[in-house]
Design a protein around this motif. Sequence first.
Motif, PDB file in Angstrom:
ATOM      1  N   PHE A 137      13.653  19.720  -7.919  1.00 28.66           N
ATOM      2  CA  PHE A 137      13.061  19.137  -9.118  1.00 28.66           C
ATOM      3  C   PHE A 137      14.028  19.241 -10.293  1.00 28.66           C
ATOM      4  O   PHE A 137      14.237  18.278 -11.045  1.00 28.66           O
ATOM      5  CB  PHE A 137      11.746  19.848  -9.423  1.00 28.66           C
ATOM      6  CG  PHE A 137      10.915  19.186 -10.483  1.00 28.66           C
ATOM      7  CD1 PHE A 137      10.831  17.806 -10.585  1.00 28.66           C
ATOM      8  CD2 PHE A 137      10.193  19.949 -11.386  1.00 28.66           C
ATOM      9  CE1 PHE A 137      10.059  17.199 -11.559  1.00 28.66           C
ATOM     10  CE2 PHE A 137       9.413  19.358 -12.366  1.00 28.66           C
ATOM     11  CZ  PHE A 137       9.347  17.986 -12.456  1.00 28.66           C
ATOM     12  N   ALA A 140      16.838  16.727  -9.977  1.00 29.57           N
ATOM     13  CA  ALA A 140      16.412  15.347 -10.193  1.00 29.57           C
ATOM     14  C   ALA A 140      16.200  15.043 -11.674  1.00 29.57           C
ATOM     15  O   ALA A 140      16.250  13.881 -12.076  1.00 29.57           O
ATOM     16  CB  ALA A 140      15.132  15.075  -9.413  1.00 29.57           C
ATOM     17  N   VAL A 141      15.964  16.059 -12.475  1.00 32.04           N
ATOM     18  CA  VAL A 141      15.795  15.862 -13.912  1.00 32.04           C
ATOM     19  C   VAL A 141      17.133  15.659 -14.601  1.00 32.04           C
ATOM     20  O   VAL A 141      17.221  14.984 -15.630  1.00 32.04           O
ATOM     21  CB  VAL A 141      15.037  17.069 -14.515  1.00 32.04           C
ATOM     22  CG1 VAL A 141      15.101  17.068 -16.032  1.00 32.04           C
ATOM     23  CG2 VAL A 141      13.585  17.078 -14.042  1.00 32.04           C
ATOM     24  N   ARG A 207       9.120  16.689 -18.020  1.00 33.55           N
ATOM     25  CA  ARG A 207      10.083  16.815 -16.921  1.00 33.55           C
ATOM     26  C   ARG A 207       9.743  15.851 -15.788  1.00 33.55           C
ATOM     27  O   ARG A 207      10.643  15.282 -15.160  1.00 33.55           O
ATOM     28  CB  ARG A 207      10.112  18.256 -16.415  1.00 33.55           C
ATOM     29  CG  ARG A 207      10.824  19.206 -17.375  1.00 33.55           C
ATOM     30  CD  ARG A 207      10.633  20.668 -16.964  1.00 33.55           C
ATOM     31  NE  ARG A 207      10.997  20.923 -15.597  1.00 33.55           N
ATOM     32  CZ  ARG A 207      12.244  21.091 -15.164  1.00 33.55           C
ATOM     33  NH1 ARG A 207      13.255  21.004 -16.015  1.00 33.55           N
ATOM     34  NH2 ARG A 207      12.491  21.355 -13.897  1.00 33.55           N
ATOM     35  N   CYS A 211      12.168  13.013 -14.482  1.00 36.43           N
ATOM     36  CA  CYS A 211      12.531  13.021 -13.055  1.00 36.43           C
ATOM     37  C   CYS A 211      12.325  11.637 -12.446  1.00 36.43           C
ATOM     38  O   CYS A 211      13.206  11.112 -11.757  1.00 36.43           O
ATOM     39  CB  CYS A 211      11.677  14.067 -12.334  1.00 36.43           C
ATOM     40  SG  CYS A 211      11.672  13.914 -10.538  1.00 36.43           S
TER      41      CYS A 211
END
Length: 554
Positions: A137, A140-141, A207, A211
């Motif tokens: 995660f 991907a941000v 977030r 993302c």
Amino acid sequence: MMRSDESAMRASRRPWWQDLRWITAGVLGAFLAALCWGLFGPEPPITVSRNTTFLTAPLAADGLPDYGAAVLAAMGTAPKPEENAAVELLQVMWPLGIDAADLPAVCQALGIPAVPPADPLRAPTKDAAKKVSDDMFDAAVERPWTGAEFPELAAWLVAHEAAVDRIVAAADRPQYWLPSPTLLRPGPQMLLGVLLPELGDLRTVARLLVCRAMGHVGAGRHAAAWRDIRAVHRLGRLLAVPENAPQVLVTQLVAMATSVQADWALTRGPLAAADLPIDVLATIRRDLDTLGPLPKPADGLASERLFGIDMIVWIARRLPGGRAGRRELLADYGAGSDRLIAAVLLTSLDWNPVLELVNARYDRLGDGLQLPTHRERRTEWERLARETEGRVVGRSGWGTAGQVLLGACSRTHRSVFVSDVWCAMFLPALEAWLNALTRGQASFDLTRTAAAVAAWKADRAAGDAPYPETLDALVPKYLPTVPLDPFSDKPFIYERRGEGYLLASVGENGVYDGGDDMDGWIVGGEWQATRQGVDQNKWDLVVRMPVPPRPAAP
């Protein structure tokens, strides 16, 4: 008869110093009694006025202002549920961090039934079935990604597309109105203890949208990416700039962090894409210009004054535990652990001069915020902080016999000392908040400048220079003037580097540190393969083009 006369004669011949001893003992006893009464006797009542309690209405049953009720009143009536972004966020991400016991009152205030959705949205990392890790995660941000890189995350986003789309749509609602559950409870509530449960979930929302936006960029869906990033910006604006009520500092800080995250996503996502369509770029620039203002320092100071004055009223009159309770409370906030401060807090104080002096300092802080530049504002705040700290240090040494004697004999002297301790305790946090607001403004101005540079580049013919040599080339077609760094009040740092450029703000220290971005991905003005440690006292805000592809997983 003769013996009685002899006794009287002997008494009359008693040395004078024996009578003086008794007189002295009596005077000393009276002095000690008066001293003890002054040190530990009852405290004078608080006067309700602009110079003391600041608010004079509404009043609670004890005759002192009810600051929580005042904040609720300032918020006004709830907007229609369909116009309130908080309603949709609560219904999508139920319970939005709100305790079950508080949900009925919150929902009643919002004008909606207290009925949870069948499948409330959670962060992808909390979905055990999809196996989305925290590292996945986080990665991907940070930069564009593809479904081939993170298939579990891509599958989660497809499964929850409708819920995430509802959040994006909610960001376009005109208001974010969500009273703290604490303020909805009966009776006066200390503002310092106000719960803001939704802030944690709002960070998750920001977030999550970033993302998904980075996934859109990786797939070439740039318009969709901008919709998600714009929603993050909109949520930040709704949080930071309420319609009526003064905003809590913590909420403003979360709002500014949210906006900065949106800025980073835009400059590392769509604006860095080689295939960004011209019409999408035009939409981005138009939307950036119409997002609305970022929060003003005066808005946050208004709420901070209410919080500070309310806390003084509580420890003076409402806090359970009396004088021992106030000492313990202030010890939790960094005061009260010093032996002298702890001793003073156990004595009788006059809270009226405390409130008057604290209000005077808030007035001075407000005047400082009106200064035209960040540097001038910060200089004024630092001057006040030094003065306050000097007053505390000058009074706090046990070896300063005169100060101790004055404190023992004068309730006013002790009260002034407490006001100085109070201000010394909270001024550093206020300075950090002022820096955060300026950082948010610098980040947004950098982003708008980067969008203008992208527009300049899009207008060049094949074979022309890919980027301007200076920011002056952007004026007046792409920007009305050369943008100034709010930290320095000088033009942003701009350097042509290779096939790209570096654009930077000098950051909080006011000095260009060579292009070390605060998140550690850009050091010396160049992208790094792995995140680097950065001296938190020496960093810049940096836009570096082009953005390299995501480093391959080890």
